[in-house]
Design a protein around this motif. Structure first.
Motif, mmCIF file in Angstrom:
data_model
loop_
_atom_site.group_PDB
_atom_site.id
_atom_site.type_symbol
_atom_site.label_atom_id
_atom_site.label_comp_id
_atom_site.label_asym_id
_atom_site.label_seq_id
_atom_site.Cartn_x
_atom_site.Cartn_y
_atom_site.Cartn_z
ATOM 1 N N VAL A 672 0.833 -1.205 0.000
ATOM 2 C CA VAL A 672 0.000 0.000 0.000
ATOM 3 C C VAL A 672 0.864 1.250 0.000
ATOM 4 C CG1 VAL A 672 -1.781 1.256 1.241
ATOM 5 C CG2 VAL A 672 -1.835 -1.224 1.180
ATOM 6 N N THR A 673 1.938 1.197 0.775
ATOM 7 C CA THR A 673 2.815 2.361 0.816
ATOM 8 C C THR A 673 3.459 2.607 -0.544
ATOM 9 O OG1 THR A 673 3.430 1.398 2.935
ATOM 10 C CG2 THR A 673 4.414 3.501 2.358
ATOM 11 N N GLN A 675 2.157 1.957 -3.331
ATOM 12 C CA GLN A 675 1.125 2.592 -4.136
ATOM 13 C C GLN A 675 1.060 4.082 -3.834
ATOM 14 O OE1 GLN A 675 -2.682 0.890 -3.434
ATOM 15 N NE2 GLN A 675 -3.342 1.082 -5.555
ATOM 16 N N ALA A 676 1.074 4.369 -2.531
ATOM 17 C CA ALA A 676 0.968 5.754 -2.095
ATOM 18 C C ALA A 676 2.112 6.586 -2.646
ATOM 19 C CB ALA A 676 0.931 5.825 -0.571
ATOM 20 N N THR A 677 3.307 6.049 -2.502
ATOM 21 C CA THR A 677 4.449 6.862 -2.922
ATOM 22 C C THR A 677 4.520 6.980 -4.437
ATOM 23 O OG1 THR A 677 5.750 4.865 -2.651
ATOM 24 C CG2 THR A 677 5.942 6.526 -0.951
ATOM 25 N N GLU A 679 2.061 7.211 -6.317
ATOM 26 C CA GLU A 679 1.099 8.233 -6.685
ATOM 27 C C GLU A 679 1.650 9.610 -6.438
ATOM 28 O OE1 GLU A 679 -2.702 7.652 -4.799
ATOM 29 O OE2 GLU A 679 -2.679 5.550 -5.393
ATOM 30 N N LEU A 680 2.536 9.672 -5.437
ATOM 31 C CA LEU A 680 3.084 10.968 -5.076
ATOM 32 C C LEU A 680 4.183 11.421 -6.020
ATOM 33 C CD1 LEU A 680 3.297 10.580 -1.214
ATOM 34 C CD2 LEU A 680 1.963 12.283 -2.422
#
Lengths: 681, 188, 186
Positions: A672-673, A675-677, A679-680
């Motif tokens: 998940v992280t 994915q988050a990063t 996206e960032l």
């Protein structure tokens, strides 16, 4: 079974043992991997016994070969080509690695020894990870044992025409250097396979974090330490054995061992950063792959006949193709894996321009450039020939010209690293720290050539400045720690000794290159010659018989000319010209009076008329500092390996259920992280 | 496994025989020539040049260290040329005209060797550029690292599903406080 | 972009692998002569059999020449010798190509005896006791054979013994070409 059959069958048992070792290595490559992918701990557990089995049978094989040498079993082709019944027993044993086939068996033995060591001393490493590591090492073993069995079998027999006597070991190799240099060198060389395996396992599992770096580090330092000793020993051996007083020739084979050392040095520092700061992960993995790739490349260069060298074994292009295939699979495979699996997780640890991270990054880049330059110079003649532009040579003048500036840059930054903070240097603090070392070392450097040599010499000044700079910085670091009452870890002591070792080696190299002198003269009985404040007197020749040679032994008195102009007796040197009986090959043994601050080195030439002899005398100031520095470096490595944090037991709970749960949790959160990063960014 | 190797042992002996005949008797005996030079400078030049020139027939040795006959001849020729007062460049040209560029251990700077001589400097430059690029990368803002609320909810759900399929305790993991090894560890 | 950079090490290694593979089929011991395409160097030496006779470059130039470097201390020269006799006796060849010897760093009497024992295939042998002509030719051992065209330009240097296979592969094409060049008046 009749008693006569046993000795005849023993080499076959040695051969068989090697085949069994191959079987073990095949299982080791496959079974633990199946265990990892199927999440079956039982299969993963097989890795350790398989590694032991692989080691035991390789050990049996090489012991049988050694035994065959000792009992003069000339029915084995390899023994017949490299031994003789008059050869002293200690050389018979070291003759095992005196030729291509046997030294390859030594290579394989080193690999299996490291594999077993990793299997035994990895209790605090995740089982899944270590299974992968051992499997990768098994794959490398498969390649090399197969290579040995298929193209370079040391147990090939000369049957039924067994020769009465062997060809004898090359007289150049009948020396204590042969007993220790190859084993140490191979332990180092091959030891980088461990770092390689850790890197590949990290790529496979996606686990490229500080924990991985911590696990990998002691093994890498160990290999580096052995390689340091192996190279230094090779240099020392060449110095006293070959008779020309040189200690490094930039020969392709020497370069082949030096390049992994340079990358290995970059690697241990990169691992330190990844362990402490979590950054440089991709860089570290790549360096680990490159270090071992260069080891493999060296193995290729020495045994394929692609380059010309005094060191190369009998060359055979078909062997070369085999090793090239191994190289392609190992290096190509790991780099493909890298391209696809290198960590996409941005490292969150930023660092400033003025920080230890930057200093280490710069040093690593310089080391990589140095290794690449040596690779370029070594392969350039081949490249030019392959492109059809004829034959050129690239030798010491080139390497010295390009290497010295690059290393000088490195040494300057080496002085900043130990004193600069992680992440961000404090304003003004760094400048304050560096003032006294820089002033002292520059002053020392400028004065030294004037005081020691009588006139200014820019190269000497630069060398001495850099040496003292590197040394003073680590001393200052020690003082800082002492003042703040922190107890130094073994790791820090290791760094101190290793860097001090570099300083000592720089002194040796600088001074011997600039202040050595040599003279070749014809000397009649009782005649003297003067060199650099010493008087050498020739007092005739004595005839000496050795176990497998006869020799003319020169008697030379060395005197030091003291301040009053008188001669103080220093030593009696006995250089020899030997004629080995079997190979009817001649050889010279130099006479050396060694000291911490200078060597006097004498060699006999040809006899001239009237009972006179041609004699060469060398004066070598500070030459021993070169190898002394290497000893300090190795000591530093040993200290670093013994650091407490590598001996802490696993903190992870032993319940497999919660271990699996933690693993799943960790996997999910990292997904998940990710994915988050992504996206960032 | 047991081979009949009469032929190969015979070939072995022949190869040994031929190779020893071509190598000089004293393989590693470092040659000691007793030349007498005009002056000290010439002697030093001789020593330097004999290390820069390669023996045309040896296994990677310079003229100074090789004991082969051709190396001895070339050393003698070198001595003669220097005694005649020839400059270093003239001596080098003499050797190259007869034995080719192969005998130079310091390759001449020509279009073939540009990469060789200028490569290292270019690599250093490249390295410095790499360092600058790495240092200038936009620092990832810590505040943005925390998961957005939707993502946090999704994670909780995933974990709850996971723990429902097991009988063990199911404390939802709070990401923001967990140390995932991605944070840098401050040591020393 | 990041992804592409990741492939860079692999690409470099593949390129290196290709170079190394190519290198396996090369022979690092092969030494081409620096004098190919240049004129035969001048010299003034005695012949082996007649101590009073001096020969110079002019005595050699004009024909297509094979100059064979030989010596009594060279065992491979003995191996090559029968084939040199064949070349010398080949009537089709010896009208176009002349074989000369260069007795390299040898002893006169021993060399003369050698030729008496094993027969002399050469028009004459130059007696290069000190090896000065050898040095000027870039000779580093024996046997070596030079092919010199009718203008006195060195066209090839072969280091090693000549036998049927070597002749066909290394010499025949060049000799044929030189003969046709001379016929065409080049």
């Amino acid at each position: 079974m009749s008693p006569q059959l046993v000795p005849q069958l023993l080499p076959e048992l040695g051969h068989l043992a090697l085949v069994i070792a191959l079987a073990f290595s095949l299982c080791l490559s496959i079974i633990p991997m199946i265990g990892v992918h199927g999440s079956q701990p039982k299969l993963m557990n097989y890795a350790k016994p398989l590694a032991s089995g692989m080691f035991v049978f390789t050990a049996i094989s090489i012991c049988i070969l050694a035994y065959s040498f000792v009992v003069d079993d000339f029915s084995i082709k390899y023994v017949a080509s490299h031994s003789n019944s008059h050869l002293p027993y200690y050389f018979k044993i070291s003759a095992v690695w005196g030729g291509h086939e046997g030294s390859l068996l030594l290579w394989v033995f080193s690999l299996t020894a490291w594999t077993m060591a990793v299997a035994q001393f990895s209790k605090n490493i995740e089982q899944e990870f270590i299974a992968r590591v051992l499997a990768v090492m098994g794959m490398i073993a498969v390649g090399f044992i197969a290579f040995t069995l298929l193209t370079s079998n040391p147990f090939e027999r000369l049957w039924p025409n067994v020769p009465m006597e062997g060809r004898d070991l090359n007289p150049l190799l009948q020396d204590v250097g042969l007993i220790i240099h190859p084993p140490l060198l191979y332990l180092g060389y091959v030891g980088f396979a461990v770092a390689f395996a850790f890197a590949v396992a990290a790529l496979m599992s996606g686990k490229m974090d500080a924990a991985w770096a911590r696990w990998s580090r002691p093994w890498t330092v160990g290999a580096w330490m052995f390689l340091t000793l192996g190279i230094a020993l090779g240099s020392w051996w060449a110095y006293y054995e070959l008779g020309w007083g040189g200690w490094w020739f930039w020969d392709p084979v020497e370069n082949a061992s030096f390049m992994p050392w340079l990358i290995g040095t970059a690697l241990i520092h990169s691992l330190a950063v990844t362990e402490k700061r979590g950054t440089f992960r991709n860089w570290t993995v790549l360096l680990a792959i490159f270090a071992f790739s260069l080891s493999l490349l060296g193995t290729f260069l020495v045994r394929s006949g692609v380059i010309t060298s005094v060191h190369s074994f009998a060359s055979d292009p078909s062997r070369g193709v085999f090793i090239l295939v191994i190289l392609a699979i190992a290096v190509g495979g790991s780099l493909t894996l890298y391209a696809f699996r290198a960590s996409n997780v941005a490292s969150f640890s930023r660092f400033a321009l003025y920080s230890r991270e930057t200093a280490l990054l710069l040093c690593n880049i310089i080391l990589v450039v140095a290794a690449t330059t040596i690779l370029l110079g070594t392969l350039y003649p081949l490249l030019v020939d392959a492109l059809g532009y004829g034959k050129i040579s690239v030798g010491p003048p080139y390497f010295n010209a390009v290497f010295v500036p690059i290393m000088s840059l490195l040494f300057i930054i080496m002085g900043i690293g130990p004193l600069i903070r992680w992440k961000k240097a404090k304003k003004g603090e760094l400048r304050k720290q560096l003032v006294s070392p820089s002033v002292l070392s520059i002053a020392f450097g400028l004065l030294f050539p004037v005081i020691y040599g009588g006139e200014f010499n820019a190269l000497v000044a630069m060398g001495m400045t850099l040496a003292l700079w590197v040394f003073l910085v680590v001393i200052k670091d020690l003082l800082n720690q002492y003042k703040s009452r922190t107890i130094l870890s073994l790791s820090q002591w290791g760094m101190t000794f290793a860097h001090a070792g570099i300083a000592v080696t720089i002194v040796g190299v600088t001074l011997v290159s600039s202040y050595e002198s040599e003279t070749n003269v014809k000397m009649a009985l009782h005649e003297s010659v003067e060199i650099s404040g010493y008087q050498i007197e020739f007092n005739g020749i004595k005839h000496v018989e050795g176990p497998n040679y006869s020799a003319e032994q020169g008697q030379l008195n060395i005197y030091k000319i003291n301040r009053d102009g008188e001669n103080d007796f220093v030593a009696l040197l006995k250089p020899e010209r030997r004629a080995y009986r079997v190979q009817s090959m001649g050889m010279t043994e130099a006479g050396i009076d060694g000291g911490l601050f200078r060597d006097i080195y004498v060699a006999l030439g040809d006899p001239l008329d009237g009972g006179a002899w041609a004699i060469r005398v060398h004066y070598k100031p500070f030459v021993r500092w070169i190898w002394l520095g290497a000893l300090f470096m190795a000591l530093g490595g040993i200290l670093a390996m013994m650091d407490k944090r590598y001996r802490i037991n696993s903190r992870v709970s032993n319940s497999s259920k919660s271990r699996m749960k933690n693993k799943n949790t960790a996997q999910m959160t990292s997904q998940v992280t990710n994915q988050a990063t992504s996206e960032l960014s | 496994m047991i081979k009949i190797n009469l032929l190969s042992s015979l070939l072995l002996m022949i190869t040994i025989g031929i190779s020893t005949l071509f190598s000089s008797n004293f393989v590693n005996a470092s040659p000691v020539d007793t030349f007498e030079f005009n002056d000290e400078v010439t002697k030093v030049r001789f020593q330097a040049l004999s290390k820069e020139l390669r023996c045309p027939k040896c296994q990677n040795q310079n003229l100074a260290d090789s004991n082969s006959p051709i190396a001895a001849d070339l050393r003698h020729e070198l001595y003669e040329l220097l005694q005649q007062g020839k400059a270093d460049s003239e001596v080098v040209n003499f050797m190259v005209n007869r034995y080719g560029e192969f005998v130079l251990y310091r390759p001449r700077v020509s279009s073939i060797t540009y990469i060789l001589w200028f490569g290292p400097a270019l690599l250093i430059l490249l390295g410095i550029i790499v360092v600058i690029v790495i240092l200038r990368k936009k620092p990832v803002d810590k505040a943005n690292l925390a998961l957005k609320p939707e993502q946090q909810k999704k994670l909780q759900q995933l974990l709850q599903n996971e723990s429902e399929s097991e009988s063990a305790d199911s404390n939802p993991v709070d990401l923001n406080s967990a140390n995932l090894n991605l944070e840098s560890v401050e040591k020393e | 972009m990041k992804k592409v950079i990741r492939f860079l090490p692999l690409i470099l290694v593949i390129a290196l692998g290709v170079v190394l593979y190519r290198g396996l089929s090369l022979n690092p011991q092969d030494m081409p002569s620096a004098l190919v395409g240049k004129a035969m160097p001048d010299f003034s030496l005695l012949t082996l059999n007649d101590e009073a006779k001096t020969v110079t470059k002019a005595d050699l130039v004009g024909d297509i020449i094979l100059l064979n470097v030989w010596a009594t201390w060279c065992p491979t020269c003995k191996y090559e010798h029968p084939y040199l006799l064949e070349i010398a006796n080949d009537s089709k060849l010896n009208s176009q190509v002349k074989l000369y010897g260069l007795n390299y760093k040898d002893e006169r009497l021993a060399a003369q005896q050698w030729l008496t024992n094993y027969k002399d295939p050469y028009q004459f042998s130059i007696f290069d006791e000190k090896g000065t002509l050898g040095l000027d030719l870039g000779v580093f051992g024996a046997p070596e054979t030079f092919v010199i065209d009718h203008h006195g330009i060195i066209r090839k240097r072969f280091a090693g013994a000549i036998d049927v296979r070597v002749w066909r592969k290394e010499f025949e094409p060049l000799i044929t070409q030189l003969i046709s060049e001379r016929q065409q008046g080049k």
